[in-house]
Each structure stands twice: as structure tokens, then as C-alpha cells.
Design a protein around this motif. Structure first.
Motif, PDB file in Angstrom:
ATOM      1  N   GLN A 266       0.810  -1.226   0.000  1.00  0.00           N
ATOM      2  CA  GLN A 266       0.000   0.000   0.000  1.00  0.00           C
ATOM      3  C   GLN A 266       0.831   1.258   0.000  1.00  0.00           C
ATOM      4  O   GLN A 266       0.311   2.343  -0.206  1.00  0.00           O
ATOM      5  N   ARG A 267       2.127   1.109   0.320  1.00  0.00           N
ATOM      6  CA  ARG A 267       3.007   2.276   0.363  1.00  0.00           C
ATOM      7  C   ARG A 267       4.380   1.870  -0.134  1.00  0.00           C
ATOM      8  O   ARG A 267       4.934   0.867   0.314  1.00  0.00           O
ATOM      9  N   VAL A 268       4.905   2.674  -1.057  1.00  0.00           N
ATOM     10  CA  VAL A 268       6.228   2.386  -1.609  1.00  0.00           C
ATOM     11  C   VAL A 268       7.082   3.635  -1.414  1.00  0.00           C
ATOM     12  O   VAL A 268       6.596   4.766  -1.565  1.00  0.00           O
ATOM     13  N   ALA A 269       8.355   3.429  -1.125  1.00  0.00           N
ATOM     14  CA  ALA A 269       9.238   4.554  -0.760  1.00  0.00           C
ATOM     15  C   ALA A 269       9.705   5.323  -1.997  1.00  0.00           C
ATOM     16  O   ALA A 269      10.892   5.376  -2.325  1.00  0.00           O
ATOM     17  N   ILE A 270       8.732   5.904  -2.695  1.00  0.00           N
ATOM     18  CA  ILE A 270       9.062   6.746  -3.848  1.00  0.00           C
ATOM     19  C   ILE A 270       8.405   8.109  -3.663  1.00  0.00           C
ATOM     20  O   ILE A 270       7.370   8.231  -3.018  1.00  0.00           O
ATOM     21  N   GLN A 271       9.061   9.118  -4.260  1.00  0.00           N
ATOM     22  CA  GLN A 271       8.519  10.470  -4.180  1.00  0.00           C
ATOM     23  C   GLN A 271       8.609  11.100  -5.563  1.00  0.00           C
ATOM     24  O   GLN A 271       9.696  11.121  -6.126  1.00  0.00           O
ATOM     25  N   PRO A 272       7.528  11.546  -6.160  1.00  0.00           N
ATOM     26  CA  PRO A 272       6.174  11.474  -5.628  1.00  0.00           C
ATOM     27  C   PRO A 272       5.609  10.055  -5.740  1.00  0.00           C
ATOM     28  O   PRO A 272       6.176   9.240  -6.446  1.00  0.00           O
ATOM     29  N   GLY A 273       4.496   9.810  -5.027  1.00  0.00           N
ATOM     30  CA  GLY A 273       3.764   8.568  -5.271  1.00  0.00           C
ATOM     31  C   GLY A 273       3.826   7.521  -4.193  1.00  0.00           C
ATOM     32  O   GLY A 273       3.624   6.344  -4.483  1.00  0.00           O
ATOM     33  N   LYS A 274       4.049   7.919  -2.941  1.00  0.00           N
ATOM     34  CA  LYS A 274       4.141   6.914  -1.866  1.00  0.00           C
ATOM     35  C   LYS A 274       2.872   6.056  -1.728  1.00  0.00           C
ATOM     36  O   LYS A 274       2.973   4.837  -1.634  1.00  0.00           O
ATOM     37  N   PRO A 275       1.660   6.673  -1.714  1.00  0.00           N
ATOM     38  CA  PRO A 275       0.485   5.814  -1.545  1.00  0.00           C
ATOM     39  C   PRO A 275       0.139   5.114  -2.861  1.00  0.00           C
ATOM     40  O   PRO A 275      -0.354   5.737  -3.796  1.00  0.00           O
ATOM     41  N   VAL A 276       0.449   3.849  -2.961  1.00  0.00           N
ATOM     42  CA  VAL A 276       0.171   3.099  -4.192  1.00  0.00           C
ATOM     43  C   VAL A 276      -0.006   1.646  -3.801  1.00  0.00           C
ATOM     44  O   VAL A 276       0.758   1.109  -3.009  1.00  0.00           O
ATOM     45  N   SER A 277      -1.066   1.041  -4.347  1.00  0.00           N
ATOM     46  CA  SER A 277      -1.301  -0.342  -3.945  1.00  0.00           C
ATOM     47  C   SER A 277      -1.371  -1.269  -5.146  1.00  0.00           C
ATOM     48  O   SER A 277      -1.690  -0.848  -6.265  1.00  0.00           O
ATOM     49  N   PHE A 278      -1.037  -2.535  -4.878  1.00  0.00           N
ATOM     50  CA  PHE A 278      -1.176  -3.586  -5.874  1.00  0.00           C
ATOM     51  C   PHE A 278      -1.939  -4.725  -5.230  1.00  0.00           C
ATOM     52  O   PHE A 278      -1.630  -5.128  -4.109  1.00  0.00           O
ATOM     53  N   ALA A 279      -2.954  -5.198  -5.955  1.00  0.00           N
ATOM     54  CA  ALA A 279      -3.760  -6.290  -5.417  1.00  0.00           C
ATOM     55  C   ALA A 279      -4.126  -7.237  -6.557  1.00  0.00           C
ATOM     56  O   ALA A 279      -4.151  -6.827  -7.720  1.00  0.00           O
ATOM     57  N   HIS A 280      -4.410  -8.501  -6.217  1.00  0.00           N
ATOM     58  CA  HIS A 280      -4.788  -9.457  -7.261  1.00  0.00           C
ATOM     59  C   HIS A 280      -5.861 -10.405  -6.760  1.00  0.00           C
ATOM     60  O   HIS A 280      -6.003 -10.611  -5.543  1.00  0.00           O
ATOM     61  N   ARG A 281      -6.600 -10.937  -7.699  1.00  0.00           N
ATOM     62  CA  ARG A 281      -7.692 -11.853  -7.372  1.00  0.00           C
ATOM     63  C   ARG A 281      -7.934 -12.738  -8.587  1.00  0.00           C
ATOM     64  O   ARG A 281      -8.126 -12.221  -9.682  1.00  0.00           O
ATOM     65  N   SER A 282      -7.916 -14.030  -8.409  1.00  0.00           N
ATOM     66  CA  SER A 282      -8.129 -15.033  -9.468  1.00  0.00           C
ATOM     67  C   SER A 282      -7.554 -14.626 -10.827  1.00  0.00           C
ATOM     68  O   SER A 282      -8.266 -14.511 -11.810  1.00  0.00           O
ATOM     69  N   GLY A 283      -6.255 -14.435 -10.849  1.00  0.00           N
ATOM     70  CA  GLY A 283      -5.557 -14.239 -12.121  1.00  0.00           C
ATOM     71  C   GLY A 283      -5.679 -12.846 -12.709  1.00  0.00           C
ATOM     72  O   GLY A 283      -5.166 -12.578 -13.791  1.00  0.00           O
ATOM     73  N   LYS A 284      -6.393 -11.962 -12.020  1.00  0.00           N
ATOM     74  CA  LYS A 284      -6.493 -10.570 -12.489  1.00  0.00           C
ATOM     75  C   LYS A 284      -5.853  -9.656 -11.455  1.00  0.00           C
ATOM     76  O   LYS A 284      -5.642 -10.074 -10.319  1.00  0.00           O
ATOM     77  N   ALA A 285      -5.563  -8.429 -11.859  1.00  0.00           N
ATOM     78  CA  ALA A 285      -4.824  -7.580 -10.933  1.00  0.00           C
ATOM     79  C   ALA A 285      -5.350  -6.150 -10.958  1.00  0.00           C
ATOM     80  O   ALA A 285      -6.115  -5.761 -11.864  1.00  0.00           O
TER      81      ALA A 285
END
Ligand code: AMP
Ligand code: MG
Length: 391
Positions: A266-285
């Protein structure tokens, strides 16, 4: 908060599996090659003149030489060149048997009897030997090549007009935010035009995939959940913007979890753009990007694009250059890896564009790339080299 490399590795564990399709070359630009391309013949396919002039035997120079025939490109010579003989020849034409050099037209004098004499002291042989560039059966392009115009030319030269590529992903783009209206509407009060969806559609298209604009959804949990579930049916991947942070109305990560997606970060140490999420469900993302336009742009380039390349089996191409910074650059906080929009100067350096932060969409106008400044580094001196990731 995790590092960019960790985020890439996490998402990379659940790629979307892609089929391959045969497409006409006209449609292959920007796609990822899904087969090896092999040379079907030697190139050049015959000994080829590289100059306009006369094909002859080097040992007979400076002549005089009898002219046997004229050989334009595309014609097979009818006569073998022997002692004291030559054939007029054009660039690209097949050199006649017996000839071991082509003397340039500019260094030839014609005699009254029709014979020619070479007037310069020395000559290169000016004949490319058969197979000099390539041999039949040689591997030209590897599966995984991201096709550029040059690659299309190479494929066409092997006689192929259809080629197997990774199928484009159907990528939905859904903008979240109750303040948003579509660009063709007139904002009133505190409304904002949805520019992100168009920006992302361009980025998706440039990455060789198919963007599908799903529109706007307000910051309302149930409505958002419904729109996402409905959209996922026709999509391989959904990109959301807005509502990605930890504010009261930043609903995206929570809604994704409610819908049964597995949230990887949910959070990646980049600036700009810290709040970013990746999620997946049954082969889709699904990627949940920031609402701020520069953030979502950077997040796409550093997280989504590499994910897509991984899905298609693309061989990554290094699009980073190392170049000195025109002026000193300072920042107050350095807890994250920083992506600074830059342009090139005509002094062989790069320079920060006018940039007020992640909401400053217009900074992208002149930017040719982002200088990558490592976490921990607060100052870059004038003339210090930085890595610029081209966009
Ligand atoms: P959020 O990430 O939802 O907190 O949004 C951060 C900022 O980006 C706010 O100023 C939003 O108005 C703006 N924003 C959000 N979505 C978009 C969009 N689709 N197009 C342009 N600006 C946006
Ligand atoms: Mg919002």
C-alpha cells in the motif's frame, strides 16, 4: 513502506498470464514478440556493389578496360569479367563474377575507343561480400523483444508479414474522487477535471496495451465496490487513481480487500507517489495509484509498466542515461527515492523543469524523463551525474 525493488518483486510474483496472437506487421508496433525471428537468407544475398562505377579485377588497374555491359540494381550480370574487362555497375547491384573491386565513376576517364582508364592511385574494393551482415538461419530477434520500427523492418526483410506477439491486456482505468467531472464539462465550485484517465490511457497505449476508460466514481464505498466488480469482468487489469492514501475518504485499498483482492502493498518509498497499492484476485490484478497527476504518472512508469513487461515476457530495455545536472539541486527530506522531472539542455546536461510537487501536472509538458535521486541524498552538486529514466 517498502522499497521500489521490493514492490516490483511482490507484484512480479502474480503476473497475468498472457496468450499470444498472430498479427499483421502493421499492428505489431510496440508489442512484445512471442517468437524468435530467424534470417531466411544471407544478407547481402549476393556480392553487392557499394558504389556507382565499374566492376573489374584489381590487378588490371589502371586499365585500359573494355566495358562489357551495364548492371543496374535488380539485374543479374550476364557476363563474367575477365582480364582487361569491366562492367558498368550501380550501387546495390550484383557484382559480376570475376570482378574483385568496383572503381568509382568519379575516378574514371573514357577513351575514344570506348575503353576506360582508372585515374586515381588506389581504390577500396567497394563490394560487400555475400553474407557479410547476416547468415541464413541466424537468430535476428529474440522472443520478448519490444518491437520498434527498426525491428519491423528486420522482420519484413525475412519475408514475414505476420508475426506472433503477446496479446494486449485489456486495462481499465477508473478515476475515483467526488470532486471529479469529465474534461468536457465545466467545473463549478471545487470540482476538478479528470485528467488522469487520459494521461494513463496514453501510458497504457504506449506500453502496447489497450486502455478502457471506465469513467469516474465518487468516494463512496458501496458505489466504488460495485463499479470495480462490474468492470473487472471485461478486464485483465484495472488501474484506479485517487483515494489511495490514508485519509478518511481514501477508500481504494479497503474496497479492494472487501472485494476479495489480496493486497500486496500500500506504500512504496518513492517520491512522488508513496500511496500506491497492488492487489490481485483469481488471475487478475489491480493497481491503486495516487490522484495527484505527477504521482500517478511516476507510479505507472516505475511500477505498472515493469509489471506489464513482466506479464508479456518482455526483455527489459535500459532506457536510463547518466548525465550531469545543470544546476545544484537540494531537497529537505530524503527518506524516499526521488523522481525529479527534468529536460535536456543544449550543453549536454539535464535540468529540473519548473516543478511545484506531485499536483503540478504541467511540469510534464517539458519533462523528457525523471532523474532518479536515491533515498538519503539531499544535495546533488552542479555537474554531478544523475540517472535519468526517459519517458
Ligand atoms: P487523492 O489521491 O484522491 O487524495 O487526490 C489527490 C489530488 O489529486 C487531489 O487534489 C485531487 O483533486 C487530484 N485528483 C484526483 N483524481 C484526479 C484525476 N482523475 N484527475 C486530476 N486530478 C485528480
Ligand atoms: Mg480523492
Amino acid at each position: 513502506m517498502i522499497l521500489l525493488e521490493e514492490a516490483l518483486a511482490l507484484a512480479g510474483k502474480t503476473p497475468i498470464r498472457l496468450e499470444t496472437v498472430m498479427v499483421p506487421l502493421e499492428e505489431a508496433m510496440g508489442k512484445v514478440l512471442a517468437e524468435d525471428v530467424i534470417s531466411d537468407r544471407d544478407v547481402p544475398p549476393f556480392p553487392r556493389a557499394t558504389m556507382d562505377g565499374y566492376a573489374c579485377r584489381h590487378e588490371d588497374l589502371p586499365g585500359p578496360l573494355i566495358v562489357l555491359e551495364s548492371v543496374p540494381a535488380g539485374k543479374v550480370p550476364t557476363q563474367k569479367v575477365g582480364k582487361g574487362q569491366c562492367s558498368k555497375i550501380m550501387t546495390g547491384a550484383m557484382a559480376p563474377e570475376g570482378a574483385n573491386c568496383v572503381i568509382m565513376q568519379e575516378y574514371v576517364r573514357s577513351e575514344e575507343d570506348g575503353k576506360i582508364i582508372f585515374t586515381a592511385g588506389e581504390t577500396d574494393n567497394n563490394i560487400d561480400p555475400m553474407g557479410q551482415d547476416l547468415k541464413e538461419g541466424q537468430l535476428l530477434l529474440r522472443r520478448g523483444t519490444m518491437l520498434t520500427p527498426g525491428h519491423l523492418g528486420i522482420i519484413a526483410s525475412t519475408g514475414k508479414i505476420r508475426v506472433k506477439v503477446a496479446k494486449s491486456l485489456m486495462i481499465g482505468i477508473l478515476a475515483t474522487g467526488s470532486e471529479l467531472i469529465e474534461p468536457d464539462q465545466l467545473p463549478t465550485g471545487a470540482q476538478i477535471r479528470n485528467s488522469n484517465s487520459h494521461q494513463l490511457a496514453g501510458q497504457v497505449r504506449r506500453a502496447g496495451h489497450t486502455p478502457i476508460n471506465i469513467g469516474i466514481v465518487e468516494d463512496h464505498r458501496e458505489t466504488m465496490a460495485e463499479r470495480i466488480s462490474g468492470a473487472m469482468e471485461q478486464l485483465d487489469l484495472l488501474i484506479l487513481t485517487g483515494g489511495a492514501s490514508v485519509g478518511e475518504l481514501d477508500l481504494v485499498p479497503g474496497v479492494l480487500e472487501e472485494l476479495g483482492f489480496q493486497l500486496e502493498y500500500q506504500r512504496v518509498a518513492i517520491q512522488p507517489g508513496k500511496p500506491v497499492s497492488f492487489a490481485h484476485r483469481s488471475g487478475k490484478a489491480c493497481f491503486g495509484l495516487s490522484g495527484n497527476p505527477v504521482s500517478s504518472f511516476v507510479q505507472f512508469e516505475v511500477l505498472v509498466r515493469p509489471y506489464l513487461e513482466n506479464c508479456t515476457g518482455a526483455i527489459p530495455v535500459n532506457k536510463r542515461i547518466r548525465i550531469p545536472l545543470e544546476k545544484e539541486y537540494r531537497r529537505h527530506r530524503a527518506d524516499r527515492q526521488f523522481f525529479l522531472p527534468v529536460c535536456f539542455t543544449d550543453r549536454g546536461t539535464c535540468e529540473a523543469v519548473k516543478y511545484h510537487g506531485s499536483g503540478h501536472l504541467h511540469a510534464l509538458d517539458k519533462a523528457v524523463g525523471f532523474a532518479e535521486i536515491p533515498a538519503g541524498q539531499k544535495v546533488i552538486e552542479k555537474g554531478d551525474k544523475v540517472h535519468v529514466r526517459l519517458i
